[in-house]
Design an enzyme around this catalytic site. Structure first.
Site, PDB file in Angstrom:
ATOM      1  N   ASP A 312       0.923  -1.196  -0.140  1.00  9.95           N
ATOM      2  CA  ASP A 312      -0.015  -0.018  -0.109  1.00  9.95           C
ATOM      3  C   ASP A 312       0.663   1.193  -0.084  1.00  9.95           C
ATOM      4  OD1 ASP A 312      -2.648   1.455   0.406  1.00  9.95           O
ATOM      5  OD2 ASP A 312      -1.795   1.982   2.415  1.00  9.95           O
ATOM      6  N   GLU A 365       1.161  -0.421  -4.965  1.00 13.94           N
ATOM      7  CA  GLU A 365       0.234   0.654  -5.191  1.00 13.94           C
ATOM      8  C   GLU A 365       0.732   1.703  -5.363  1.00 13.94           C
ATOM      9  OE1 GLU A 365      -2.507   3.390  -4.181  1.00 13.94           O
ATOM     10  OE2 GLU A 365      -1.789   2.666  -2.325  1.00 13.94           O
TER      11      GLU A 365
END
Length: 639
Positions: A312, A365
């Site tokens: 993330d 990401e």
């Protein structure tokens, strides 16, 4: 208290040394609470890192939350403390009672706890992760990388896919039946779960963590999670989890000022502060913190058999200025805004993960302009094997929200991505981030009438599925969830009672099946030769057509997308080879059932040059539609 030089309780100075160096890559086996025997007594060994504490004790439900008499011993000057409590059983709740150098007493959850109490309670729980009998040996032995294989990911928030009622979540065991069977029926290759590590606030969706080694107790026990993953593997589904190494939440029981000093976050508060999320960044320059995070990545792969980590907020990790006001911006030693420690951490992370698990999906990401994210570290890259294509996603959603009459003025939004599509190994994400916070659902982003919204979503999905790159779709998108994601409720499954939503549900299932059975759509996803434009310039009609190619010469798919409201009864395109082309799927088809033998529409090419090709086919092109043709080979010549 005198400092122990020879580690007790089965510890070794070698392990402690490696931990201090950030190289004890499975530190979860040493640190935390572990049941063991010591001097013929059964009990629990506790090991914790708190270098600036003046004393560390263990307080729990077994001693009235008073750590007196339950002191841990310092291991030399390493910052590591250890102790053994005889007779303590699995299931005991505990925290570390830490005396700071300035005399304060803190109660902290164990950073290495394998389980925690259900929120709002915050104690760690002594948990044994051994003993689960896995049945996925065939899956584990046959893992392969997905560069040349279909990768079709169903992204799920376990707390709102389905629920029994307010805060009455499906358990891991129930998900092992319902979610797994559903994902299989829809043709997905993987389930990606929003973070499963323990977190105090439901509405953070797991992205603000206090227990990095503890599977959240909202949905059950660690072994129930193992059962979920085991069943996924036995049914042929991979499992990816969102992993959050960039920051942690500020709650008092968590990592913030763990031993009374900024330990995990580091001493530079301007660098540590994440004001957008109200969290703190990890100190990637501290070896023990780096080791804690790398060990955590291996933990999910080792213990839970996870197949991949979607890392993330990489852009937030590597950019010291991202989403920060000027007064919080810092510079690296060379005057730049790149976090050199974070870049070094990510490279080391990927090197270690691929050393132990070379077939792992490590997906960044990342919305930054950082080059070579999916290139090997020995070539100067960050070492991931996939990266989310945020540029494609933003351009396409912007394009699809335009009135079809205006799209011809923005044709570049659907073609620009092919200028960089092979610069990285991409996943094309239609994720949860695009259907929350007032952004509207994918269906409701589409302009026009009610019927046109559905037609355009089908068209969009067709282009997405045939564009180079692997695929990810957030739950609810597969049947046209009309409202944006409501994270406190379950998905609007009642929409499947309505024909238009039933139709898009069938379409997505069929499209998924066609994708998986058409090697031209995925075998050469990362190679420029796997894609060729047939007509890229038809902005006036808002029509594009292109071909995708697989390894074999006859593995060819031809794609036509009409983003306008105009119908063309006779539309001709050039084709790459002479012969027959079968219509594999048409978004305007109302049934959207897989074609059966004898029901496949086939077009034979004409020796009419078009689009720079020697042969072409002619067909009717419906408004706001997508068509996918598969090459069947050369047509036999009749004499």
């Amino acid at each position: 208290m005198p400092r122990t030089v020879t580690p007790p309780y089965g510890l070794t100075m070698h392990d402690v040394y490696l931990f201090n160096e950030g190289a004890l890559y499975r530190s979860y086996r040493t640190f935390g609470a572990h049941r063991m025997k010591w001097k013929r007594k059964s009990g629990v060994r506790f090991v914790v890192w708190a270098p600036n504490a003046s004393a560390v004790k263990v307080a729990g439900d077994f001693n009235g939350w008073d750590g007196t008499g339950y002191e841990l011993e310092p291991i030399g000057s390493t910052g590591v403390w250890a102790g053994f409590i005889p007779g303590l059983q699995e299931g005991a709740a505990y925290k570390y009672e830490i005396m700071t150098s300035d005399g304060r007493k803190l109660l902290k959850s164990d950073p290495y706890a394998f389980s925690c109490e259900l929120r709002p309670n915050t104690a760690s729980i002594v948990t044994d992760l051994d003993g689960y009998e896995w049945g996925d040996s065939a899956w584990m032995a046959n893992k392969r990388c997905f560069f040349d294989r279909p990768l079709l990911i169903y992204e799920v928030h376990a707390g709102s896919w389905k629920i029994h009622g307010k805060e009455l979540f499906l358990s891991y065991s129930e998900l092992a039946d319902e979610l797994v069977d559903y994902a299989l029926s829809m043709g997905y290759t993987h389930i990606e779960l929003l973070p499963l590590a323990e977190h105090p606030f439901d509405r953070s969706w797991g992205y603000q963590i206090t227990g990095f080694y503890a599977a959240t107790s909202r949905y059950g026990t660690p072994k129930q999670l193992m059962h979920f993953i085991d069943r996924c593997h036995q049914q042929g589904l991979g499992v990816i989890i969102d992993w959050v190494p960039g920051h942690f939440c500020r709650d008092d029981h968590g990592l913030r000022e763990f031993d009374g000093s900024p330990l995990y976050e580091g001493p530079n508060w301007r660098k540590a502060d994440k004001p957008q999320w109200g969290t703190l960044s990890f100190d990637f320059g501290r070896s023990e913190v780096v080791g804690f995070l790398i060990s955590n990545a291996l933990f999910w792969l080792d213990v839970y058999h996870i197949d991949g980590l979607r890392v993330d907020a990489v852009a937030h990790m590597i950019d010291l200025h991202m989403d920060k006001p000027p007064e919080l911006c810092t510079l690296n030693p060379y005057g730049g805004k790149e976090d050199l420690d974070a870049l070094r951490f990510l490279r080391t992370l990927n090197e270690v993960v691929f050393h132990y698990y070379p077939e792992t999906l490590m997906i960044a990401e990342d919305s930054s302009a950082q080059p070579a994210v999916t290139s090997p570290t020995y070539l100067g890259g960050l070492g991931f094997n996939f990266k989310w294509n945020m540029g494609w996603m933003n351009d396409m959603l912007r394009y699809m929200q335009l009135d079809p009459a205006k799209r011809k003025y923005h044709h570049n939004l659907i073609t620009f991505s092919l200028l960089y599509a092979f610069s990285e190994n991409y996943v094309l994400p239609l994720s949860h981030d695009e259907v929350v916070h007032g952004k509207r659902s994918l269906l409701n982003k589409m302009p026009g009438t009610y019927e046109e919204k559905f037609a355009q979503l089908k068209l969009f999905y067709g282009y997405w599925m045939t564009h180079p790159g692997k695929k990810l779709l957030f739950m609810g998108g597969e049947y046209g969830q009309f409202d944006e994601w409501k994270d406190l409720e379950q998905l609007d499954w009642m929409l499947l009672d309505y024909p238009m939503h039933q139709g898009i549900h069938r379409y997505v299932r069929t499209l998924n099946g066609v994708y998986r059975s058409t090697p031209a759509l995925w075998e050469r996803d990362t190679e420029a030769d796997g894609f060729r434009w047939i007509d890229v310039h038809n902005a006036d009609q808002s029509v594009i057509c292109f071909e995708r190619r697989g390894r074999d010469a006859d593995e060819i798919a031809v794609v036509v997308c009409n983003f306008s409201r105009n119908r063309y009864d006779e539309y001709r395109i050039g084709v790459p080879e002479p012969g027959s082309y079968s219509l594999l799927i048409h978004s305007s088809d109302e049934e959207h059932e897989p074609a059966q033998d004898g029901g496949i529409v086939t077009y034979c090419s004409d020796p009419i040059p078009y689009h720079g090709r020697g042969h072409s086919i002619l067909f009717s092109l419906q408004p706001l539609s997508f068509m996918l043709f598969g090459y069947e080979g050369r047509t036999p010549q009749l004499f």
